[in-house]
Scaffold this motif. Sequence first.
Motif, PDB file in Angstrom:
ATOM      1  N   LEU A   1       0.725  -1.164   0.078  1.00 17.42           N
ATOM      2  CA  LEU A   1       0.107   0.024   0.212  1.00 17.42           C
ATOM      3  C   LEU A   1       0.808   1.172  -0.207  1.00 17.42           C
ATOM      4  N   ASP A   2       0.540   2.180  -0.682  1.00 19.27           N
ATOM      5  CA  ASP A   2       1.159   3.444  -0.635  1.00 19.27           C
ATOM      6  C   ASP A   2       0.078   4.331  -0.429  1.00 19.27           C
ATOM      7  N   TYR A   3       0.579   5.337   0.850  1.00 18.95           N
ATOM      8  CA  TYR A   3      -0.223   6.265   1.183  1.00 18.95           C
ATOM      9  C   TYR A   3      -0.174   7.470   0.255  1.00 18.95           C
ATOM     10  N   LYS A   4      -1.261   8.166   0.227  1.00 18.14           N
ATOM     11  CA  LYS A   4      -1.473   9.312  -0.369  1.00 18.14           C
ATOM     12  C   LYS A   4      -2.253  10.454   0.539  1.00 18.14           C
ATOM     13  N   ALA A   5      -1.713  11.398   1.129  1.00 18.29           N
ATOM     14  CA  ALA A   5      -2.437  12.327   1.985  1.00 18.29           C
ATOM     15  C   ALA A   5      -2.770  13.555   1.331  1.00 18.29           C
ATOM     16  N   GLY A   6      -3.545  14.292   1.660  1.00 22.95           N
ATOM     17  CA  GLY A   6      -4.112  15.778   1.560  1.00 22.95           C
ATOM     18  C   GLY A   6      -5.187  15.726   0.738  1.00 22.95           C
ATOM     19  N   ARG A   7      -5.971  16.473   0.534  1.00 19.33           N
ATOM     20  CA  ARG A   7      -7.385  16.690  -0.049  1.00 19.33           C
ATOM     21  C   ARG A   7      -7.114  16.548  -1.716  1.00 19.33           C
ATOM     22  N   LYS A   8      -6.072  17.021  -2.202  1.00 18.35           N
ATOM     23  CA  LYS A   8      -6.061  16.948  -3.640  1.00 18.35           C
ATOM     24  C   LYS A   8      -5.398  15.680  -3.975  1.00 18.35           C
TER      25      LYS A   8
ATOM     26  N   GLY B   1      11.381 -12.315  -5.524  1.00 19.21           N
ATOM     27  CA  GLY B   1      11.122 -13.626  -6.194  1.00 19.21           C
ATOM     28  C   GLY B   1       9.813 -13.847  -6.058  1.00 19.21           C
ATOM     29  N   GLU B   2       8.913 -13.165  -5.596  1.00 18.28           N
ATOM     30  CA  GLU B   2       7.388 -13.423  -5.494  1.00 18.28           C
ATOM     31  C   GLU B   2       6.801 -12.243  -5.925  1.00 18.28           C
ATOM     32  N   LYS B   3       5.490 -12.684  -6.904  1.00 20.79           N
ATOM     33  CA  LYS B   3       4.860 -11.623  -7.283  1.00 20.79           C
ATOM     34  C   LYS B   3       3.728 -11.127  -6.263  1.00 20.79           C
ATOM     35  N   PRO B   4       3.678  -9.839  -5.963  1.00 20.82           N
ATOM     36  CA  PRO B   4       2.901  -9.270  -4.721  1.00 20.82           C
ATOM     37  C   PRO B   4       1.293  -9.861  -5.033  1.00 20.82           C
ATOM     38  N   VAL B   5       0.516 -10.255  -4.026  1.00 15.73           N
ATOM     39  CA  VAL B   5      -0.891 -10.761  -4.218  1.00 15.73           C
ATOM     40  C   VAL B   5      -1.570  -9.580  -4.729  1.00 15.73           C
ATOM     41  N   ASP B   6      -1.454  -8.454  -4.019  1.00 19.13           N
ATOM     42  CA  ASP B   6      -2.284  -7.150  -4.304  1.00 19.13           C
ATOM     43  C   ASP B   6      -1.188  -5.952  -4.086  1.00 19.13           C
ATOM     44  N   TYR B   7      -1.804  -4.835  -4.519  1.00 14.97           N
ATOM     45  CA  TYR B   7      -1.149  -3.451  -4.333  1.00 14.97           C
ATOM     46  C   TYR B   7      -2.118  -2.449  -4.708  1.00 14.97           C
ATOM     47  N   GLY B   8      -1.917  -1.504  -3.729  1.00 15.88           N
ATOM     48  CA  GLY B   8      -2.846  -0.463  -3.875  1.00 15.88           C
ATOM     49  C   GLY B   8      -2.313   0.813  -3.321  1.00 15.88           C
ATOM     50  N   ILE B   9      -3.227   1.887  -3.185  1.00 20.55           N
ATOM     51  CA  ILE B   9      -3.031   3.046  -2.617  1.00 20.55           C
ATOM     52  C   ILE B   9      -4.229   3.296  -1.559  1.00 20.55           C
ATOM     53  N   TRP B  10      -3.850   4.206  -0.384  1.00 22.21           N
ATOM     54  CA  TRP B  10      -4.618   4.317   0.536  1.00 22.21           C
ATOM     55  C   TRP B  10      -4.922   5.801   0.708  1.00 22.21           C
ATOM     56  N   TYR B  11      -5.883   6.512   0.202  1.00 19.54           N
ATOM     57  CA  TYR B  11      -6.150   7.833   0.085  1.00 19.54           C
ATOM     58  C   TYR B  11      -6.638   8.122   1.409  1.00 19.54           C
ATOM     59  N   THR B  12      -5.617   8.682   2.451  1.00 20.48           N
ATOM     60  CA  THR B  12      -5.794   8.831   4.025  1.00 20.48           C
ATOM     61  C   THR B  12      -6.920   9.830   4.306  1.00 20.48           C
TER      62      THR B  12
ATOM     63  N   TYR C   1      -9.513  10.356   2.878  1.00 20.73           N
ATOM     64  CA  TYR C   1     -10.940  10.211   2.696  1.00 20.73           C
ATOM     65  C   TYR C   1     -11.057   8.615   3.154  1.00 20.73           C
ATOM     66  N   GLY C   2     -10.142   7.997   3.677  1.00 21.68           N
ATOM     67  CA  GLY C   2     -10.223   6.710   4.076  1.00 21.68           C
ATOM     68  C   GLY C   2     -10.594   5.554   3.003  1.00 21.68           C
ATOM     69  N   LEU C   3     -10.203   6.104   1.645  1.00 18.56           N
ATOM     70  CA  LEU C   3     -10.318   5.329   0.532  1.00 18.56           C
ATOM     71  C   LEU C   3      -9.144   4.500   0.355  1.00 18.56           C
ATOM     72  N   VAL C   4      -9.276   3.083   0.084  1.00 18.88           N
ATOM     73  CA  VAL C   4      -8.241   2.184  -0.302  1.00 18.88           C
ATOM     74  C   VAL C   4      -8.647   1.522  -1.561  1.00 18.88           C
ATOM     75  N   VAL C   5      -7.614   1.896  -2.550  1.00 21.31           N
ATOM     76  CA  VAL C   5      -7.816   1.072  -3.959  1.00 21.31           C
ATOM     77  C   VAL C   5      -6.953   0.102  -4.035  1.00 21.31           C
ATOM     78  N   ARG C   6      -7.038  -1.331  -4.360  1.00 22.19           N
ATOM     79  CA  ARG C   6      -6.400  -2.395  -4.497  1.00 22.19           C
ATOM     80  C   ARG C   6      -6.577  -3.211  -5.852  1.00 22.19           C
ATOM     81  N   TRP C   7      -5.321  -3.486  -6.303  1.00 21.93           N
ATOM     82  CA  TRP C   7      -5.553  -4.284  -7.533  1.00 21.93           C
ATOM     83  C   TRP C   7      -4.931  -5.617  -7.547  1.00 21.93           C
ATOM     84  N   ARG C   8      -5.362  -6.587  -7.853  1.00 23.58           N
ATOM     85  CA  ARG C   8      -4.659  -8.032  -7.729  1.00 23.58           C
ATOM     86  C   ARG C   8      -3.356  -8.102  -8.707  1.00 23.58           C
ATOM     87  N   GLY C   9      -2.465  -8.743  -7.879  1.00 17.41           N
ATOM     88  CA  GLY C   9      -1.229  -8.942  -8.567  1.00 17.41           C
ATOM     89  C   GLY C   9      -1.108  -9.673  -9.873  1.00 17.41           C
TER      90      GLY C   9
END
Length: 176
Positions: free
Chosen positions: A116-123, A155-166, A168-176
């Motif tokens: 997860l990558d955090y993204k802060a701020g309203r914009k 050597g392992e493909k991640p199961v999922d990865y995403g962004i946590w728009y802090t 808004y409390g919004l988390v968007v995740r994609w399957r690896g």
Amino acid sequence: NEHLLSPTKEGNALHATLEAWGYQDGEKLNQDLVLKVLRQQDLAPHECTLEVAQNILHLARLAMAQRPELVADLRSASERGEVYHEIPFRYRNEEGEMMKGIIDLLWHDPDGWHILDYKAGRKAVDCEAPLTSLNMMEHYAQVCCYADAVLSLTGEKPVDYGIWYTSYGLVVRWRG
């Protein structure tokens, strides 16, 4: 309230608070913990530390309330010692370019690696159309790079990865 810290400092304060909290029970996520983190990290001007702490605490509790299953996953991984914060990486991509960056939040569970990558701020994202915003596409490309880094390093493909728009409390995740 939202302009007391720059988005970068707000994100850093939230990262540090979540790391210090360790995703344990909600009572441990309190104003005293946030104030301690802000002072240790020198993240807030002294005259507005309490107000900043209240804002960071609000963001952390928003995440807990809106994504309890994510917090539960992080709690389990933390108890196993498999949660990692601010992980620097360097690797060569398929085109031979040197890629580098810092993964905000990486954890491992029986299914594999999660990012997860955090993204802060309203914009950080257009709330009216978050999944089609230009920022979302840029952020998606960024976490895809992080997924490639984890694959390269483990050597392992991640199961999922995403962004946590802090903000808004919004988390968007994609399957690896």
